[in-house]
Design an enzyme around this catalytic site. Structure first.
Site, PDB file in Angstrom:
ATOM      1  N   CYS A 153     -20.854  31.220  23.271  1.00 30.43           N
ATOM      2  CA  CYS A 153     -20.726  30.296  23.106  1.00 30.43           C
ATOM      3  C   CYS A 153     -20.480  29.191  22.306  1.00 30.43           C
ATOM      4  O   CYS A 153     -20.088  29.416  21.394  1.00 30.43           O
ATOM      5  CB  CYS A 153     -22.260  30.355  22.722  1.00 30.43           C
ATOM      6  SG  CYS A 153     -23.589  28.596  23.469  1.00 30.43           S
ATOM      7  N   CYS A 207      -7.891   5.168  -4.922  1.00 29.70           N
ATOM      8  CA  CYS A 207      -8.169   3.820  -5.071  1.00 29.70           C
ATOM      9  C   CYS A 207      -9.933   3.842  -4.903  1.00 29.70           C
ATOM     10  O   CYS A 207     -10.826   3.053  -4.577  1.00 29.70           O
ATOM     11  CB  CYS A 207      -7.862   2.522  -4.543  1.00 29.70           C
ATOM     12  SG  CYS A 207      -7.705   2.678  -2.998  1.00 29.70           S
ATOM     13  N   CYS A 219      -6.034  -3.016  -3.019  1.00 28.99           N
ATOM     14  CA  CYS A 219      -6.212  -2.682  -4.677  1.00 28.99           C
ATOM     15  C   CYS A 219      -4.633  -3.395  -4.264  1.00 28.99           C
ATOM     16  O   CYS A 219      -3.812  -3.088  -5.745  1.00 28.99           O
ATOM     17  CB  CYS A 219      -6.714  -0.509  -3.867  1.00 28.99           C
ATOM     18  SG  CYS A 219      -4.912   0.077  -3.448  1.00 28.99           S
ATOM     19  N   CYS A 267       2.558   1.401   5.593  1.00 26.84           N
ATOM     20  CA  CYS A 267       2.854   1.348   6.993  1.00 26.84           C
ATOM     21  C   CYS A 267       1.447   2.866   7.548  1.00 26.84           C
ATOM     22  O   CYS A 267       1.304   3.496   7.046  1.00 26.84           O
ATOM     23  CB  CYS A 267       3.903   2.364   7.934  1.00 26.84           C
ATOM     24  SG  CYS A 267       4.302   2.957   8.872  1.00 26.84           S
ATOM     25  N   CYS A 273      29.800 -16.775  -6.397  1.00 24.67           N
ATOM     26  CA  CYS A 273      29.075 -16.701  -4.464  1.00 24.67           C
ATOM     27  C   CYS A 273      29.917 -15.493  -4.110  1.00 24.67           C
ATOM     28  O   CYS A 273      30.322 -14.770  -4.820  1.00 24.67           O
ATOM     29  CB  CYS A 273      29.691 -17.927  -3.825  1.00 24.67           C
ATOM     30  SG  CYS A 273      32.189 -18.216  -4.053  1.00 24.67           S
TER      31      CYS A 273
END
Length: 540
Positions: A180, A228, A247, A252, A305
Site C-alpha cells: 500500500c 544567516c 544578509c 547563483c 597604461c
C-alpha cells in the site's frame, strides 16, 4: 578613426505612469553606429527582471508553506496532507500541478501521486472490535485508526510504525499494509505520537517544514557562513538566476555558488577548478615572463597604461605582449587589437606550450579585469560616494537640480560590467577550444560566426568600460558648473551604453553560442543592477 557626435534617447518612467524623454549626446566611433538597438534604449526591460524573490526565515517558513498548501487544498478540495503529498510529488511547482490537472484530470493526477481519497459512504462496522493484522490482537473501535486507504490497525502498532519512520528521517509515512502506497494522515500521526513520543511529534512537524525547502526547486538555503538562517524563494521557472540575500551574500540560485554569469554553472566550475590547480605556476608566469618581442628581455610593469616601452626602443602591449607603435589614446593603441585569441600556425608548435599560452591569454585578461574591479571597488567607490555628497550639498543652481544618483548608478554599472568582462574570458576559454566543452561538429560554421559576434561585443564592452572608468575618476568638483552638466550627460550615456552591450553579450551567449553545445547549458539573465535582491517574507 573618424568620429562624430551622435544622439540617443532613453525613455524612463518617472513613477506616475508617464515617460520622460531625455536626449543624451556622446562621441561615438563609426564602429559603434547601430550599437544600440531599439530594445536597448531602456536601462532595463520589465521582462529582463526575474520574478520577485523572497527571504524566508524560520519564523516565516510555516506561513510561506501554508500559503501553497491552502492554494492546492482550495483548488482540488482535498485535505492538507493530500495537498502536501501532491506538492512534494511535483517538487512544489504549482505550474506542474495546473498542467497535470488540465491534461490528466483531478482523479488521475492524484492517483499518480499515490493519493487515495476516502470514500464518501462508509458502511458502519457491524462488530464492536477489530483484529489488528500486525499484532493479531482484538481492539475496540476507539483503540484503532483507519487511514484514507481503508486499512485499519491498532493505535499501538501505528505509533511504533510512525516512530520508526521518523527516526529514519521519513517525512512521508506510508501505510503499514503490504504494497500500500497511501500516505498516512498527518493529524493521526501527530495525535498518536504526542501521547507516547512527544519529541518525535515535534520532529515530525519539523520534517514537514523542512520538506518545503528540501523538496522545493524554487527555494534554497542561503549559502552564507556562518548561516544567516534564511532560505531564498524565487518565482516558478526562475532556476537560472542570481539572487542577493538580505544578509548581503549573493549567489547563483542554480548551483548555490558565487555569482558567475555570463558563465554557465558547469563551465564556471571547470574554470575555478583549473585555476585552483594551476594557480601557482600561472601566477609565476604572468608575473615574470612578459618579454620584449624585440630583445626578449623581461619587463616589469609597475604603473602607467598598457602601452609599454622597452629600453631597446620597442613598444609592446602589456595585455598580449605583442609589438605595437607608439601612437595610443587612453583606451586603445593605434592599429592594435588583442581581445581575440589567435592560434599559432606551423607544424613545429609545441602543443603543450600552445595550450599553456592559450590558457595564459584568457587567465591574464580574466585577472586583469578582476583586479580592476577590486581596485575600483576599494578606491573609486569611496571617491564617487564623496563626490555625490558634495554635489548634492554644494551645487544648488537651477542647472544642478538632481540628487546625484546618476553618478552612483554609473559606478554600479562599471562594477557590474567589470565582472561581466572578467567572466566572459572564462567562458571564452572553454567555449572556443578549451577541450572540455563539446560542440556539435555540424555547427562549426555557426560557431565561427557566433564567436566573431561574441568577440566584437566583448571588445566594444572593454573599450566603453575603460572609458567609463576614466570618466568616473574625474574630479567633478574642480570643474565649472556648465562642464559638470556635460559630464553628467556623458557619464550617464556611457553607463547606459555599457548596460546595452552587456545585454547584447548575454543574448549572444544564450541564443547563439550555448545552443551549439552537445550538453545543454543556460545562464542567468543579465541584471544591470546586479543580483535580484530578496525581500523579507512576511506573508498575508
Amino acid at each position: 578613426m573618424a568620429s562624430d557626435r551622435r544622439y540617443y534617447y532613453f525613455e524612463e518612467d518617472d513613477g506616475d505612469g508617464e515617460e520622460e524623454v531625455e536626449w543624451l549626446a556622446m562621441e561615438a566611433d563609426e564602429d559603434d553606429v547601430g550599437l544600440l538597438e531599439e530594445d536597448d534604449l531602456h536601462l532595463r526591460l520589465p521582462d529582463d527582471r526575474p520574478a520577485d524573490c523572497w527571504a524566508i526565515t524560520q519564523e516565516s517558513l510555516p506561513v510561506a508553506q501554508q500559503q501553497d498548501l491552502s492554494m492546492v487544498m482550495n483548488l482540488l478540495n482535498i485535505k492538507q496532507h493530500h495537498a502536501r503529498t501532491l506538492l512534494i510529488h511535483h517538487r512544489w511547482k504549482m505550474h506542474c500541478i495546473y498542467d497535470h490537472l488540465d491534461r490528466k484530470g483531478r482523479d488521475r493526477m492524484l492517483s499518480e501521486a499515490c493519493i487515495i481519497l476516502p470514500k464518501n459512504s462508509m458502511s458502519a462496522a457491524s462488530s464492536t472490535s477489530v483484529t489488528c493484522n500486525v499484532c493479531f490482537e482484538d481492539f475496540s473501535m476507539t483503540d484503532v485508526s483507519t487511514m484514507d486507504c481503508g486499512h485499519c490497525f491498532c493505535n499501538d502498532c501505528w505509533t511504533e510504525h510512525f516512530f520508526a519512520s521518523i527516526n529514519t528521517g521519513n517525512k512521508q509515512i506510508r501505510c503499514m499494509e503490504v504494497k500500500c502506497k497511501a500516505i498516512c494522515d498527518e493529524d493521526i500521526v501527530r495525535r498518536l505520537l504526542s501521547l507516547k513520543y512527544p519529541a518525535a511529534s515535534k520532529r515530525f512537524n519539523l520534517l514537514l517544514l523542512e520538506s518545503y525547502l528540501e523538496d522545493n526547486d524554487s527555494v534554497k538555503w542561503c549559502p552564507s557562513a556562518p548561516h544567516c538562517g534564511r532560505a531564498i524563494q524565487v518565482g516558478t521557472g526562475e532556476r537560472y538566476c542570481e539572487v542577493a540575500c538580505p544578509c548581503g551574500v549573493s549567489f547563483c540560485f542554480n548551483c548555490a555558488g558565487q555569482v558567475h554569469s555570463p558563465c554557465p554553472c558547469a563551465i564556471w566550475e571547470k574554470w575555478k577548478a583549473k585555476g585552483h590547480g594551476d594557480s601557482d605556476s600561472v601566477k609565476w608566469i604572468l608575473a615574470n615572463t612578459k618579454s620584449c618581442p624585440k630583445c626578449s628581455k623581461p619587463i616589469e610593469k609597475n604603473g602607467g597604461c598598457n602601452l609599454v616601452h622597452c629600453k631597446c626602443g620597442q613598444c609592446l602591449c602589456w595585455l598580449c605582449g605583442g609589438p605595437t607603435g607608439r601612437e595610443h589614446t587612453w583606451d586603445s593603441i593605434s592599429g592594435h587589437s588583442c581581445n581575440r585569441y589567435k592560434e599559432e600556425n606551423g607544424d613545429k608548435v609545441d602543443t603543450s606550450r600552445q595550450q599553456m599560452q592559450r590558457y595564459t591569454h584568457y587567465w591574464d585578461r580574466y585577472n586583469i579585469h578582476a583586479g580592476s574591479y577590486k581596485v575600483e571597488q576599494k578606491d573609486l567607490g569611496p571617491a564617487v560616494e564623496e563626490q555625490v555628497k558634495k554635489l548634492e550639498s554644494n551645487l544648488t543652481g537651477p542647472k544642478m537640480n538632481w540628487d546625484g544618483s546618476w553618478l552612483a548608478m554609473a559606478y554600479q554599472s562599471l562594477l557590474a560590467s567589470r565582472q561581466v568582462l572578467s567572466r566572459s574570458y572564462a567562458f571564452a576559454y572553454y567555449m572556443f577550444g578549451g577541450g572540455e566543452v563539446k560542440t556539435h561538429p555540424s555547427e562549426r560554421a555557426s560557431l565561427a560566426v557566433a564567436q566573431n559576434l561574441f568577440e566584437d561585443r566583448q571588445e566594444q564592452l572593454e573599450r566603453h568600460v575603460e572609458h567609463l572608468s576614466k570618466e568616473l575618476a574625474t574630479d567633478l568638483l574642480g570643474l565649472p558648473e556648465e562642464e559638470i552638466v556635460l559630464k553628467k550627460v556623458e557619464i550617464a550615456n556611457l553607463a547606459k551604453i555599457v548596460q546595452a552591450i552587456c545585454g547584447q553579450l548575454y543574448r549572444c551567449i544564450q541564443d547563439e553560442l550555448l545552443p551549439l553545445l552537445v550538453q545543454p547549458m543556460n545562464i542567468a539573465a543579465y541584471q544591470p543592477d546586479g543580483p535580484d535582491k530578496a525581500k523579507e517574507f512576511i506573508g498575508a
